[in-house]
Design a protein around this motif. Structure first.
Motif, PDB file in Angstrom:
ATOM      1  N   LEU A   5      56.851 -30.349   5.227  1.00  0.00           N
ATOM      2  CA  LEU A   5      58.104 -30.147   6.187  1.00  0.00           C
ATOM      3  C   LEU A   5      57.568 -30.442   7.667  1.00  0.00           C
ATOM      4  O   LEU A   5      58.483 -31.365   8.286  1.00  0.00           O
ATOM      5  CB  LEU A   5      58.830 -28.931   6.047  1.00  0.00           C
ATOM      6  N   ASN A   6      56.719 -29.977   8.001  1.00  0.00           N
ATOM      7  CA  ASN A   6      56.167 -30.435   9.285  1.00  0.00           C
ATOM      8  C   ASN A   6      55.905 -31.880   9.340  1.00  0.00           C
ATOM      9  O   ASN A   6      55.868 -32.693  10.255  1.00  0.00           O
ATOM     10  CB  ASN A   6      54.860 -29.750   9.548  1.00  0.00           C
ATOM     11  N   GLU A   7      55.188 -32.619   8.301  1.00  0.00           N
ATOM     12  CA  GLU A   7      54.599 -33.945   8.440  1.00  0.00           C
ATOM     13  C   GLU A   7      55.910 -34.621   8.435  1.00  0.00           C
ATOM     14  O   GLU A   7      55.816 -35.919   9.046  1.00  0.00           O
ATOM     15  CB  GLU A   7      53.749 -34.096   7.183  1.00  0.00           C
ATOM     16  N   ILE A   8      57.103 -34.466   7.852  1.00  0.00           N
ATOM     17  CA  ILE A   8      58.096 -35.327   7.740  1.00  0.00           C
ATOM     18  C   ILE A   8      59.126 -34.880   8.701  1.00  0.00           C
ATOM     19  O   ILE A   8      60.127 -35.728   8.855  1.00  0.00           O
ATOM     20  CB  ILE A   8      58.722 -35.441   6.489  1.00  0.00           C
ATOM     21  N   GLY A   9      58.726 -34.002   9.505  1.00  0.00           N
ATOM     22  CA  GLY A   9      59.934 -33.526  10.683  1.00  0.00           C
ATOM     23  C   GLY A   9      60.932 -32.969  10.297  1.00  0.00           C
ATOM     24  O   GLY A   9      61.923 -33.033  10.981  1.00  0.00           O
ATOM     25  N   PHE A  10      60.975 -32.268   8.895  1.00  0.00           N
ATOM     26  CA  PHE A  10      62.155 -31.499   8.721  1.00  0.00           C
ATOM     27  C   PHE A  10      62.002 -30.155   9.134  1.00  0.00           C
ATOM     28  O   PHE A  10      61.564 -29.257   8.465  1.00  0.00           O
ATOM     29  CB  PHE A  10      62.282 -31.616   7.160  1.00  0.00           C
ATOM     30  N   ILE A  11      62.427 -29.954  10.710  1.00  0.00           N
ATOM     31  CA  ILE A  11      62.446 -28.737  11.003  1.00  0.00           C
ATOM     32  C   ILE A  11      63.516 -27.516  10.662  1.00  0.00           C
ATOM     33  O   ILE A  11      64.394 -28.239  10.420  1.00  0.00           O
ATOM     34  CB  ILE A  11      62.051 -28.637  12.516  1.00  0.00           C
ATOM     35  N   PRO A  12      63.432 -26.312  11.104  1.00  0.00           N
ATOM     36  CA  PRO A  12      64.484 -25.630  10.760  1.00  0.00           C
ATOM     37  C   PRO A  12      65.704 -25.546  11.597  1.00  0.00           C
ATOM     38  O   PRO A  12      66.812 -25.473  10.975  1.00  0.00           O
ATOM     39  CB  PRO A  12      63.947 -24.156  10.832  1.00  0.00           C
ATOM     40  N   ASP A  13      65.578 -26.332  12.845  1.00  0.00           N
ATOM     41  CA  ASP A  13      66.454 -26.591  13.565  1.00  0.00           C
ATOM     42  C   ASP A  13      67.607 -27.372  12.820  1.00  0.00           C
ATOM     43  O   ASP A  13      68.861 -27.404  13.244  1.00  0.00           O
ATOM     44  CB  ASP A  13      66.011 -27.249  14.957  1.00  0.00           C
ATOM     45  N   LEU A  14      67.125 -28.255  11.668  1.00  0.00           N
ATOM     46  CA  LEU A  14      68.177 -29.133  11.257  1.00  0.00           C
ATOM     47  C   LEU A  14      68.899 -28.402   9.930  1.00  0.00           C
ATOM     48  O   LEU A  14      69.856 -29.160   9.344  1.00  0.00           O
ATOM     49  CB  LEU A  14      67.386 -30.259  10.534  1.00  0.00           C
ATOM     50  N   TYR A  15      68.551 -27.441   9.526  1.00  0.00           N
ATOM     51  CA  TYR A  15      69.102 -26.660   8.325  1.00  0.00           C
ATOM     52  C   TYR A  15      69.487 -25.382   8.487  1.00  0.00           C
ATOM     53  O   TYR A  15      70.375 -24.696   7.675  1.00  0.00           O
ATOM     54  CB  TYR A  15      68.357 -27.126   7.024  1.00  0.00           C
ATOM     55  N   ALA A  16      68.512 -24.537   8.971  1.00  0.00           N
ATOM     56  CA  ALA A  16      68.617 -23.210   9.079  1.00  0.00           C
ATOM     57  C   ALA A  16      69.571 -22.400   9.957  1.00  0.00           C
ATOM     58  O   ALA A  16      69.982 -21.119   9.881  1.00  0.00           O
ATOM     59  CB  ALA A  16      67.225 -22.439   9.249  1.00  0.00           C
ATOM     60  N   ILE A  17      70.043 -23.142  11.028  1.00  0.00           N
ATOM     61  CA  ILE A  17      70.783 -22.431  12.022  1.00  0.00           C
ATOM     62  C   ILE A  17      72.218 -21.839  11.334  1.00  0.00           C
ATOM     63  O   ILE A  17      72.359 -20.829  11.492  1.00  0.00           O
ATOM     64  CB  ILE A  17      71.222 -23.452  13.166  1.00  0.00           C
ATOM     65  N   PRO A  18      72.716 -22.805  10.656  1.00  0.00           N
ATOM     66  CA  PRO A  18      74.035 -22.111   9.918  1.00  0.00           C
ATOM     67  C   PRO A  18      73.765 -20.885   8.970  1.00  0.00           C
ATOM     68  O   PRO A  18      74.505 -19.693   8.799  1.00  0.00           O
ATOM     69  CB  PRO A  18      74.607 -23.058   9.003  1.00  0.00           C
ATOM     70  N   TRP A  19      72.469 -20.858   8.577  1.00  0.00           N
ATOM     71  CA  TRP A  19      72.240 -19.688   7.700  1.00  0.00           C
ATOM     72  C   TRP A  19      72.138 -18.357   8.353  1.00  0.00           C
ATOM     73  O   TRP A  19      72.579 -17.370   7.975  1.00  0.00           O
ATOM     74  CB  TRP A  19      70.519 -20.116   7.070  1.00  0.00           C
ATOM     75  N   PHE A  20      71.351 -18.239   9.377  1.00  0.00           N
ATOM     76  CA  PHE A  20      70.906 -17.143  10.316  1.00  0.00           C
ATOM     77  C   PHE A  20      72.094 -16.674  11.308  1.00  0.00           C
ATOM     78  O   PHE A  20      72.336 -15.662  11.268  1.00  0.00           O
ATOM     79  CB  PHE A  20      69.519 -17.537  11.163  1.00  0.00           C
ATOM     80  N   LEU A  21      72.694 -17.643  11.792  1.00  0.00           N
ATOM     81  CA  LEU A  21      73.856 -17.625  12.570  1.00  0.00           C
ATOM     82  C   LEU A  21      74.973 -16.886  11.675  1.00  0.00           C
ATOM     83  O   LEU A  21      75.765 -16.126  12.358  1.00  0.00           O
ATOM     84  CB  LEU A  21      74.432 -19.022  13.240  1.00  0.00           C
ATOM     85  N   THR A  22      75.036 -17.044  10.561  1.00  0.00           N
ATOM     86  CA  THR A  22      76.265 -16.453   9.516  1.00  0.00           C
ATOM     87  C   THR A  22      75.409 -15.519   8.868  1.00  0.00           C
ATOM     88  O   THR A  22      76.291 -15.004   7.854  1.00  0.00           O
ATOM     89  CB  THR A  22      76.944 -17.362   9.041  1.00  0.00           C
ATOM     90  N   MET A  23      74.372 -15.109   8.690  1.00  0.00           N
ATOM     91  CA  MET A  23      73.410 -14.427   7.688  1.00  0.00           C
ATOM     92  C   MET A  23      74.176 -14.916   6.509  1.00  0.00           C
ATOM     93  O   MET A  23      74.348 -14.116   5.419  1.00  0.00           O
ATOM     94  CB  MET A  23      73.807 -12.811   7.785  1.00  0.00           C
ATOM     95  N   PHE A  24      73.965 -16.240   6.153  1.00  0.00           N
ATOM     96  CA  PHE A  24      74.174 -16.808   4.891  1.00  0.00           C
ATOM     97  C   PHE A  24      75.588 -16.761   4.276  1.00  0.00           C
ATOM     98  O   PHE A  24      75.713 -17.359   3.272  1.00  0.00           O
ATOM     99  CB  PHE A  24      73.234 -16.085   4.072  1.00  0.00           C
ATOM    100  N   ILE A  64      67.876 -18.400  19.668  1.00  0.00           N
ATOM    101  CA  ILE A  64      67.860 -19.143  18.325  1.00  0.00           C
ATOM    102  C   ILE A  64      66.717 -19.849  18.100  1.00  0.00           C
ATOM    103  O   ILE A  64      65.894 -19.821  17.192  1.00  0.00           O
ATOM    104  CB  ILE A  64      68.955 -20.509  18.537  1.00  0.00           C
ATOM    105  N   GLN A  65      65.968 -20.318  19.591  1.00  0.00           N
ATOM    106  CA  GLN A  65      64.619 -21.270  19.264  1.00  0.00           C
ATOM    107  C   GLN A  65      63.646 -19.953  18.879  1.00  0.00           C
ATOM    108  O   GLN A  65      62.776 -20.524  18.297  1.00  0.00           O
ATOM    109  CB  GLN A  65      64.467 -21.922  20.669  1.00  0.00           C
TER     110      GLN A  65
END
Length: 413
Positions: free
Chosen positions: A137-156, A115-116
């Motif tokens: 997104l990097n400046e505010i610390g909004f990294i993919p770990d916070l939102y994208a894992i459900p996207w890719f783990l389930t292919m959306f 995943i990482q």
């Protein structure tokens, strides 16, 4: 919807041979998940649908003892069950073929390394295609770990309703296993204005209840992003191992985009695996020397006049000193020594070399150096000042020294 339905042996017989009745530890979680999975649909919410759901999911878990049931597998199963509601065996077979291609080892008991790596490559794809958004997104610390894992783990499938998934997957299945990265970037770009205008907390709230996504636009834009992404830029060492020559999973002849990079024969010019910490340290993706040669259309006889057939337009930027450049460089590359275009704080300075870079906007910029850290730093500076499509030549100029493709200028008389 197009699905992968190639068969090895008798699918029905194989499915019937799997024990779907003996209780297993996963049963309880499956029972909890099914009543929450796409239950707006009449078929999947029916008692018969629940029974079929349970059987297909349990068959997959039992027949893959090296993997485990992660929450989200139910969502991933839903499209296959819906489309093959009266053929559980085919639903199971399609799901079993889909997962290794797009989600290889995502369902390991400890999948953190997989995943990482995936999320890090996704971060690089955001920077590659939309540096302004990436910077914010990097400046505010909004990294993919916070939102994208459900996207890719389930292919959306956890994000969109079934009718949108069918439309999305019809395109997904025509591309290689890196296409989901482009879908992810396309989703972010639909939300771009709101993301750029907000801070961390607002972005968290935005993704807790994802706004309506125009799926037709998402498909269209993800195809464009995919076609601008060099194949090797999305290389992952934890992707599915190479398949046999000529087998791209569809029974068709592989093209530059439909085949997976890892299925190509490895040579001295291929990308090398990177430790995760080193991968995370680089903002821009690397591309292989073979990709550079292909995209620049180089040959031992020099540049050719072959048609690009839709491949990305590319410019090679060699950041070594003028002296090193004169000893041998890629034909057609431009020499912009590292220290000539950036101030100490990383801002562009006004000079002729800056003009060359500005004229290269819109093309894929491949940064070439002898030292990878210098190349990565130069690329990061370009991204910081919002240059898109920036990548780094893996292995640097040294990878090319044995190819006979380096040009040495004729001495001036």
């Amino acid at each position: 919807m197009t699905v992968m339905t190639w068969q090895e042996g008798d699918i029905q017989a194989k499915y019937e041979s799997i024990d779907k009745d003996t209780p297993i530890p996963t049963d309880r979680q499956i029972e909890v998940d099914i009543p929450r999975c796409h239950q707006y649909d009449e078929l999947l919410s029916s008692p018969q649908g629940h029974v079929k759901f349970r059987r297909v999911l349990k068959a997959w878990v039992v027949s893959h003892p090296d993997l485990v049931y992660w929450q989200g597998l139910d969502s991933l199963c839903a499209p296959f069950l819906y489309l093959n509601f009266n053929n559980e065996a085919l639903a199971y077979a399609c799901m079993s073929a889909f997962i290794p291609k797009y989600l290889y080892n995502f369902f390991l008991k400890d999948n953190s390394h997989v995943i990482q790596e995936y999320l890090t490559v996704f971060s690089q794809m955001i920077a590659f295609h939309d540096p302004e958004l990436s910077n914010h997104l990097n400046e505010i610390g909004f990294i993919p770990d916070l939102y994208a894992i459900p996207w890719f783990l389930t292919m959306f499938t956890h994000v969109f309703p079934l009718h949108k998934i069918f439309h999305l997957w019809d395109t997904l299945l025509l591309g290689n296993s890196s296409f989901p990265f482009c879908i992810g970037v396309a989703i972010l770009q639909q939300l771009r204005d709101r993301l750029l205008a907000n801070g961390f907390n607002e972005c968290i709230l935005l993704f807790s209840d994802l706004p309506e996504i125009d799926i037709e636009r998402c498909v269209r834009e993800s195809i464009n992003l995919f076609c601008w992404t060099p194949k090797s830029a999305t290389y992952r060492q934890h992707a599915q191992p190479p398949k046999t020559a000529g087998d791209n999973g569809f029974g068709k002849t592989a093209t530059y985009y439909s085949s997976d990079y890892q299925d190509m024969s490895k040579t001295d010019l291929s990308r090398e695996p990177l430790a995760l910490c080193d991968l995370k340290a680089e903002v821009s993706p690397r591309i292989s020397a073979e990709d550079l040669i292909d995209l620049c259309e180089l040959s031992l006889a020099g540049p050719t006049k072959r048609t690009r057939a839709g491949k990305p337009k590319i410019v090679a930027v060699d950041i070594r000193s003028a002296e090193d450049f004169s000893r041998g460089h890629i034909s057609g590359s431009v020499n912009i020594p590292f220290g000539t275009v950036f101030s100490p704080d990383g801002e562009l300075v006004q000079c002729p070399a800056t003009g060359i870079l500005q004229n290269s906007r819109g093309r894929v910029i491949v940064v070439i150096c002898h030292a990878m850290k210098s190349a990565a730093m130069f690329a990061a500076h370009l991204v910081k000042v919002n240059f898109s499509r920036v990548c780094i030549l893996d292995g640097g100029i040294n990878k090319l020294k044995s190819t006979g493709l380096l040009t040495v200028p004729s001495p001036q008389i």
